[in-house]
Scaffold this active site. Structure first.
Site, short mmCIF file in Angstrom:
data_model
loop_
_atom_site.label_atom_id
_atom_site.label_comp_id
_atom_site.label_asym_id
_atom_site.label_seq_id
_atom_site.Cartn_x
_atom_site.Cartn_y
_atom_site.Cartn_z
N GLU A 90 0.82 -1.21 0.00
CA GLU A 90 0.00 0.00 0.00
C GLU A 90 0.86 1.26 0.00
OE1 GLU A 90 -3.06 0.36 -0.62
OE2 GLU A 90 -3.57 -1.78 -0.61
N TYR A 104 -5.54 6.87 4.75
CA TYR A 104 -5.67 5.85 3.71
C TYR A 104 -4.92 4.58 4.09
CZ TYR A 104 -5.04 3.02 -0.34
OH TYR A 104 -5.01 1.92 -1.16
N ASP A 156 -8.99 6.34 -1.70
CA ASP A 156 -7.98 6.89 -2.60
C ASP A 156 -8.68 7.47 -3.82
OD1 ASP A 156 -8.78 4.67 -4.04
OD2 ASP A 156 -6.78 3.81 -4.24
#
Length: 350
Positions: free
Chosen positions: A46, A129, A147
């Site tokens: 990520e 996020y 996102d």
């Protein structure tokens, strides 16, 4: 403030979840970080995927995980070694923050990524996020991971015209996702929305005929896919122009290390000087490299020179250079200079 009760009036939430999750499990791409949803692997992926395309990340992820397969191996590594294995991905503060955070997890939490939101989100470099992505994908916790893909899908699905460039709009979409998500399938839901945005509900020419949640989509119904999401344009980037000096002596090339803070902190490069320097010292012009950062555009004129102005230059042979970390801009300069040292080429090839 957007009225969620009104937004979801006559909207069948269970049907959306079922259609999305079924589609995702049938159509999802075969990506290396999906083979094992170990929290550490999810976390690394990520961080790499922020502001970087999936196809670009795959070889970097595989290489990074081969070198640092466990949190302990990453925590024990020297910062220069860690950054070297990130070389070419850009946004190097991400990997420096990740390294510090992993060291904290190993030291404080016995190498186990904390499941508690209030603990995980306090780690270095971890924002909303990353928190939502890791906790939902690795631990199936019902946390939103918003996102650009998610905001695009949701803005079209519900006809939300709020400007996604504003921080408050991200908060709005977090509320929407929390309301829409089936808590029992948080992992597949978040990955499913991201996958939908990346492969079907694309910025341009979305493939609406393939969309599993087309039935209730506002943008599809009203034919306004091109209008959503709304995003104001950034201000103009700052232009910076330099001469890059390629100088070899006794089989070695001149490099200089950038400052330890700021843009491309701690990386190595050919000497960059004021524009016009290469011509003033009778250099041979080779060509120009353009490199775009998020807020700056570099134009680098490459000159082959026999002498250098005064400076803290370091003379490196191919093997010495291969051990150091350079930016993508520097790699472009080396390619233009015709660097043919096999050690450099092998070590820079990701």
């Amino acid at each position: 403030m957007l009225d969620l009760d009104k937004l979801f009036t006559n909207y069948t939430i269970p049907e959306f979840n079922e259609n999305l999750v079924t589609w995702f499990n049938r159509e999802k791409r075969d990506l290396p970080w999906r083979h094992n949803k170990n929290p550490y692997r999810v976390w690394v992926s990520e961080v790499m995927l922020q502001q970087t395309r999936v196809d670009t990340v795959i070889p970097y992820f595989n290489r990074f995980m081969e070198r640092f397969p466990t949190m302990e191996s990453l925590a024990e590594a020297e910062p220069e070694d860690v950054v070297k294995y990130w070389e070419g991905l850009g946004y190097y503060s991400r990997v420096r923050n990740l390294h510090q955070a992993v060291r904290e997890v190993v030291a404080v939490y016995d190498g186990i990524v904390p499941e508690e939101k209030e603990r995980f989100e306090k780690l270095k470099g971890v924002g909303p996020y990353t928190t939502g992505a890791v906790l939902s994908i690795a631990y199936n916790q019902p946390e939103p991971a918003v996102d650009g893909n998610v905001m695009r899908v949701m803005s079209r699905q519900f006809g939300i015209y709020d400007d996604i460039a504003l921080p408050k709009t991200r908060k709005l979409f977090e509320r929407v996702v929390r309301r829409l998500m089936d808590p029992s399938h948080a992992s597949d839901f978040n990955e499913g929305v991201m996958e939908l945005g990346a492969t079907v509900c694309t910025p341009k020419n979305p493939m609406c005929s393939l969309c599993p949640v087309q039935e209730h989509c506002y943008a599809y119904t009203h034919n306004v896919q091109d209008e959503l999401p709304v995003k104001t344009k950034k201000g103009a980037s700052r232009i910076e122009m330099y001469d890059a000096l390629y100088c070899r002596r006794d089989g070695k090339t001149a490099y200089v290390k950038r400052p330890d803070a700021g843009l491309l902190a701690g990386m190595w490069q050919y000497p960059l000087t004021e524009r016009g320097t290469g011509e003033q010292i009778n250099g041979t012009y080779v060509g120009q490299v353009k490199h775009v950062f998020s807020h700056i555009v570099w134009y680098l004129d490459l000159y082959v020179v026999e002498t250098l102005p005064e400076g803290n230059w370091v003379w490196l042979d191919g093997e010495e250079r291969a051990k150091l970390t350079v930016s993508v801009a520097q790699q472009k300069l080396e390619q233009m200079a015709g660097v043919d040292d096999e050690t450099v080429r092998r070590n820079d090839d990701v």
